[in-house]
Structure formats: structure tokens, C-alpha cells
Design an enzyme around this catalytic site. Structure first.
Site, PDB file in Angstrom:
ATOM      1  CG  ASP A  20      41.774  32.858  32.306  1.00  0.00           C
ATOM      2  OD1 ASP A  20      41.746  33.793  31.475  1.00  0.00           O
ATOM      3  OD2 ASP A  20      40.806  32.134  32.533  1.00  0.00           O
ATOM      4  CE1 TYR A 179      34.122  41.431  33.388  1.00  0.00           C
ATOM      5  CE2 TYR A 179      36.347  41.640  32.519  1.00  0.00           C
ATOM      6  CZ  TYR A 179      35.395  40.937  33.241  1.00  0.00           C
ATOM      7  OH  TYR A 179      35.728  39.730  33.813  1.00  0.00           O
ATOM      8  CD  GLN A 240      46.687  37.511  42.669  1.00  0.00           C
ATOM      9  OE1 GLN A 240      47.446  36.739  43.262  1.00  0.00           O
ATOM     10  NE2 GLN A 240      45.734  37.082  41.862  1.00  0.00           N
ATOM     11  NE  ARG A 256      38.239  42.862  34.994  1.00  0.00           N
ATOM     12  CZ  ARG A 256      39.116  43.530  34.248  1.00  0.00           C
ATOM     13  NH1 ARG A 256      38.926  44.826  33.998  1.00  0.00           N
ATOM     14  NH2 ARG A 256      40.194  42.936  33.782  1.00  0.00           N
ATOM     15  N   GLY A 257      34.454  39.720  36.810  1.00  0.00           N
ATOM     16  CA  GLY A 257      34.998  38.416  36.501  1.00  0.00           C
ATOM     17  C   GLY A 257      34.859  37.402  37.607  1.00  0.00           C
ATOM     18  CD  GLU A 258      36.526  31.930  38.613  1.00  0.00           C
ATOM     19  OE1 GLU A 258      36.980  30.961  39.232  1.00  0.00           O
ATOM     20  OE2 GLU A 258      36.107  31.870  37.440  1.00  0.00           O
ATOM     21  CG  ASP A 259      41.284  36.193  42.133  1.00  0.00           C
ATOM     22  OD1 ASP A 259      42.076  37.100  42.439  1.00  0.00           O
ATOM     23  OD2 ASP A 259      41.128  35.158  42.806  1.00  0.00           O
ATOM     24  CB  SER A 260      38.262  41.309  41.452  1.00  0.00           C
ATOM     25  OG  SER A 260      37.320  41.242  40.389  1.00  0.00           O
TER      26      SER A 260
HETATM   27  O1  TRH Z   1      40.619  40.172  34.860  1.00  0.00           O
HETATM   28  P1  TRH Z   1      39.289  39.563  34.961  1.00  0.00           P
HETATM   29  O2  TRH Z   1      38.231  40.133  34.191  1.00  0.00           O
HETATM   30  O3  TRH Z   1      39.415  38.020  34.602  1.00  0.00           O
HETATM   31  C1  TRH Z   1      38.466  37.365  33.836  1.00  0.00           C
HETATM   32  C2  TRH Z   1      37.688  36.504  34.683  1.00  0.00           C
HETATM   33  O4  TRH Z   1      38.488  35.677  35.411  1.00  0.00           O
HETATM   34  C3  TRH Z   1      36.756  35.645  33.882  1.00  0.00           C
HETATM   35  O5  TRH Z   1      36.127  34.687  34.685  1.00  0.00           O
HETATM   36  C4  TRH Z   1      37.486  34.938  32.849  1.00  0.00           C
HETATM   37  O6  TRH Z   1      36.585  34.252  32.048  1.00  0.00           O
HETATM   38  C5  TRH Z   1      38.197  35.948  32.046  1.00  0.00           C
HETATM   39  O7  TRH Z   1      39.128  36.653  32.878  1.00  0.00           O
HETATM   40  C6  TRH Z   1      38.918  35.257  30.979  1.00  0.00           C
HETATM   41  O8  TRH Z   1      38.803  39.602  36.479  1.00  0.00           O
HETATM   42  P2  TRH Z   1      39.249  38.828  37.767  1.00  0.00           P
HETATM   43  O9  TRH Z   1      38.904  37.407  37.678  1.00  0.00           O
HETATM   44  O10 TRH Z   1      38.696  39.586  38.894  1.00  0.00           O
HETATM   45  O11 TRH Z   1      40.835  38.946  37.796  1.00  0.00           O
HETATM   46  C7  TRH Z   1      41.476  40.170  38.060  1.00  0.00           C
HETATM   47  C8  TRH Z   1      42.721  39.918  38.890  1.00  0.00           C
HETATM   48  O12 TRH Z   1      43.468  41.149  39.009  1.00  0.00           O
HETATM   49  C9  TRH Z   1      42.433  39.476  40.321  1.00  0.00           C
HETATM   50  O13 TRH Z   1      43.361  38.465  40.685  1.00  0.00           O
HETATM   51  C10 TRH Z   1      42.698  40.725  41.162  1.00  0.00           C
HETATM   52  C11 TRH Z   1      43.815  41.331  40.383  1.00  0.00           C
HETATM   53  N1  TRH Z   1      44.113  42.763  40.588  1.00  0.00           N
HETATM   54  C12 TRH Z   1      45.296  43.079  41.221  1.00  0.00           C
HETATM   55  O14 TRH Z   1      46.050  42.188  41.669  1.00  0.00           O
HETATM   56  N2  TRH Z   1      45.626  44.408  41.345  1.00  0.00           N
HETATM   57  C13 TRH Z   1      44.823  45.425  40.912  1.00  0.00           C
HETATM   58  O15 TRH Z   1      45.176  46.599  41.042  1.00  0.00           O
HETATM   59  C14 TRH Z   1      43.579  45.059  40.290  1.00  0.00           C
HETATM   60  C15 TRH Z   1      42.663  46.134  39.821  1.00  0.00           C
HETATM   61  C16 TRH Z   1      43.263  43.719  40.126  1.00  0.00           C
END
Ligand code: TRH
Length: 362
Positions: A20, A179, A240, A256-260
Site C-alpha cells: 500500500d 509471503y 525501492q 509478490r503482492g502488487e508493486d514488486s
Molecule cells: O508488501 P507486499 O506484499 O504488499 C501487499 C500488496 O500490495 C497487496 O496487494 C496488498 O493487498 C497488501 O500489501 C496489503 O508486496 P508489494 O506490493 O510487492 O510491495 C512490496 C514493496 O517493497 C515494493 O514497493 C517493493 C519494495 N521492496 C523494496 O523497496 N526493497 C526490498 O528490498 C524489497 C524486498 C521490496
């Protein structure tokens, strides 16, 4: 672009994990940097933000970083003048006092509900629809990111470079961001017992802790461990932009999730996606919706190699057993990844599409 910078309030409620905050921070920064919008990000928990953008001060209730004013979203909500554009991320429900203030504005703000990313077919039909507020002279617009025409597209910064294609040198390099995943131990077993040298770069948090449990020994950030053909490296959590470099530096990325998940597609490399698990396995249908889109144009063996592995990685099979067929199609997937990313770029980027959508309505 309108003369006076567009003012925008972006509201983010952190449910769990990092996404988020990750999505909202990217969008806020890009609207400020590339569209000159005056951005105010209201976030109820800055902890994930500090990981994603070191330098943000957890103590401060108000600070400006990268052209974005970051405000801690507290209750009671302070009396502020609403912005011209109000983005409610992921249906986080705006403070009632703020909604009342929106209704007092001579020109009601453009109210956007930014939805979660989904590949489901109904998304394009709902994108841009509006719904009048039941009692106030306000209208909310539903804005859907997506992979197809008729959606808002995906977040992609103008400055994001296209990495050179991977060369599949030995060892095969893999990044792991997931996860809690019961499918992981079987996959690690398969990699360790395999003939091919494989280097797995393990992200901090849930991935590292699961690998540590599988190793049965300490495996702190920066540590290395070898099991048969498998070399494991524990990565620190990186900001990021550095995470994009991690993805670009591997032959295969687990995300996983959305952004990655989106960043893995911009890295133009094969990837495996662990979708955010939901009750009643609702996420299985969302996984298949994306698989159907992504596999268009792939030949039979490649398409089934991907589908079987992804489904196993999301609890519908044995990822260790599905690995060899997936490994065999990685080179085909690598070229598909480039044409897929080119197809996505033709949609325009989400921040640009959203700015255009809003500026027409201000
Ligand atoms: O952390 P997430 O599992 O977020 C999730 C999803 O967004 C999901 O849709 C939502 O419903 C839930 O949260 C509540 O996965 P996501 O979306 O990939 O976000 C991880 C963020 O972490 C992404 O911006 C990339 C960042 N990241 C870094 O900046 N550095 C790192 O070393 C790593 C491993 C990730």
C-alpha cells in the site's frame, strides 16, 4: 499543463506488508516530479515508507521528501483545505470531516478511488465509472490500474531504464521475495539436489526467515549458505530504486503482492508471482486471470510450464516437481518478457493517464 500546479491529497491506510505504502509513495513522487503536482501524502503508518525511502523521519508528523509533503494521518483529522484532486488509495475511506470540507468547496474536488491491481476481465468495464455521494454534492471516480486497453495502465516512472536482456550464465541467478509459502521448502530441496548451479538472493523479512528455517542455521542479512548446487545469499532490505536493480540483476525473479509484481514486469525477465492470499482462495481466480493474459502468444509447453509452476507456487501443486518444466522454458519466457513489457508501455503510465483524467475534470 495548468498554470498553477494542481494540488492533490493522496490518502493511504497501511493494511499490512509494504505494498500500500509502496504504490502510494511511487505515485505521489511521480505526480510531483513528472507532472508538477503539489502532492500531500496522508499515511497512517510511516514505518513501511521509511524502509522504502530511507531518510524519511518517523518522528515528524509533517515533512517534505522528494517533492512530496508527507503528513501523518491521525484522528481527529486536522482541519485542512481539501486539494483540487483527492486520491483515496485502495478504498481506504476518507476522514468524514475531510469529506464534509470537500463538499464545502466552491468547485468540488476530483475524487479518485484508486483500486487494487487486477487482471480480471471486468476491470476495464468499471474503470473511470463514477458514483455520486449519497447525500453530498460529490462524485467519486473509480480508477483501475491494469494490463489492457481501457484501464489506467501501470505505474512506470519516466526515468526507469530498460535493463539489458539476461544472459543465463551459470550459476542461474534468482531473487526471492514472497509471503509465508508452504511450497518453498520443496523448491529449495529441488534446487539443492539439481545438477545446475543456482544462486538465490533472498529478500529480507518473510523470505529470509523461511530460508533460515529450511537451513536450520542462522542466516542473517549478508550471510551466505550452500546446500548442494544451491548458493543462498541473504540480502538486506534495500530502497525501492535499488530493488529495481536487484530484479534487473537476476535471470528469474520471485515477487509478490502488487508493486514488486509490476516491477518484475518492467525488469523484462521471467518471474513467478505469489499473489496476496485471500480467504476462500479468491486469489486463485485472480492468478488465473493474469496467467491467461500473460500466456497469450506462448506455445503450449511454455504456457503449461508457467501455469503449472505458478499454480504450484500459489499452493495448487508441488513447486519442486513443477520446477524442471519451468526451468526449461525460461529462455522462451525471457524473450516473451520483453514483448510483454513493450505491450504494457503502449498503455501509457498510470500517473500520466491519471493526471490527464483529473486535469480534464478540475
Ligand atoms: O508488501 P507486499 O506484499 O504488499 C501487499 C500488496 O500490495 C497487496 O496487494 C496488498 O493487498 C497488501 O500489501 C496489503 O508486496 P508489494 O506490493 O510487492 O510491495 C512490496 C514493496 O517493497 C515494493 O514497493 C517493493 C519494495 N521492496 C523494496 O523497496 N526493497 C526490498 O528490498 C524489497 C524486498 C521490496
Amino acid at each position: 499543463m495548468p498554470h498553477r500546479p494542481v494540488s492533490c491529497d493522496l490518502f493511504c491506510a497501511v493494511v499490512d506488508n509494504l505494498g500500500d505504502a509502496g504504490v502510494c509513495w511511487r505515485l505521489a513522487r511521480q505526480l510531483a516530479a513528472e507532472h508538477g503536482w503539489s502532492m500531500r501524502l496522508w499515511i497512517d503508518d510511516t514505518a513501511p515508507l521509511i524502509l522504502l525511502r530511507p531518510g524519511i523521519d518517523p518522528q515528524l508528523a509533517q515533512q517534505t521528501v522528494d517533492g512530496v509533503e508527507i503528513r501523518r494521518w491521525t484522528a481527529p483529522f486536522p482541519a485542512v483545505t481539501p486539494a483540487q484532486v483527492v486520491i483515496e488509495a485502495f478504498a481506504c475511506e476518507l476522514p468524514p470531516a475531510y469529506i464534509a470540507a470537500m463538499a464545502q468547496q466552491t468547485r468540488p474536488p476530483v475524487w479518485i478511488n484508486l483500486e487494487y491491481l487486477s487482471a480480471e476481465a471486468w476491470v476495464a468495464g468499471c474503470h473511470g465509472l463514477d458514483s455520486p455521494h449519497p447525500s453530498l454534492p460529490l462524485n467519486k471516480n473509480f480508477y483501475f490500474p491494469g494490463f489492457t486497453a481501457g484501464t489506467g495502465g501501470l505505474i512506470r516512472e519516466g526515468s526507469l531504464a530498460v535493463p539489458p536482456p539476461s544472459t543465463f550464465q551459470s550459476p542461474l541467478t534468482v531473487s526471492l521475495f514472497c509471503y509465508d509459502n508452504p511450497a518453498l521448502p520443496r523448491l529449495l530441496d529441488a534446487w539443492a539436489a539439481g545438477n545446475e548451479p543456482l544462486e538465490c538472493r533472498v529478500a529480507e523479512g518473510l523470505p529470509r526467515r523461511q530460508v533460515e528455517a529450511w537451513l536450520g542455521t542462522a542466516f542473517a542479512a549478508g550471510a551466505e549458505a550452500r546446500r548442494g548446487s544451491l548458493m543462498l545469499r541473504a540480502l538486506p532490505f534495500v530502497a525501492q530504486p535499488e530493488y529495481d536493480a536487484v530484479l534487473a540483476g537476476c535471470d528469474l525473479n520471485f515477487v509478490r503482492g502488487e508493486d514488486s509484481f509490476v516491477r518484475a514486469q518492467w525488469a523484462e525477465r521471467p518471474f513467478s508471482w505469489q499473489i496476496y492470499p485471500q480467504a476462500d482462495d479468491v486469489h486463485h481466480g485472480k492468478l488465473d486471470a493474469f496467467l491467461n493474459l500473460y500466456a497469450e502468444g506462448l506455445d503450449g509447453p511454455t504456457s503449461s510450464g508457467v501455469a503449472n509452476f505458478w499454480r504450484s507456487w500459489n499452493g495448487m501443486g508441488d513447486a519442486g516437481a513443477a520446477w524442471p518444466a519451468f526451468r526449461a522454458v525460461l529462455p522462451a519466457l525471457a524473450s516473451h518478457a520483453r514483448s510483454w513489457a513493450a505491450q504494457l508501455r503502449r498503455l501509457g503510465d498510470l500517473a500520466g493517464n491519471l493526471a490527464e483524467f483529473c486535469e480534464k475534470r478540475i
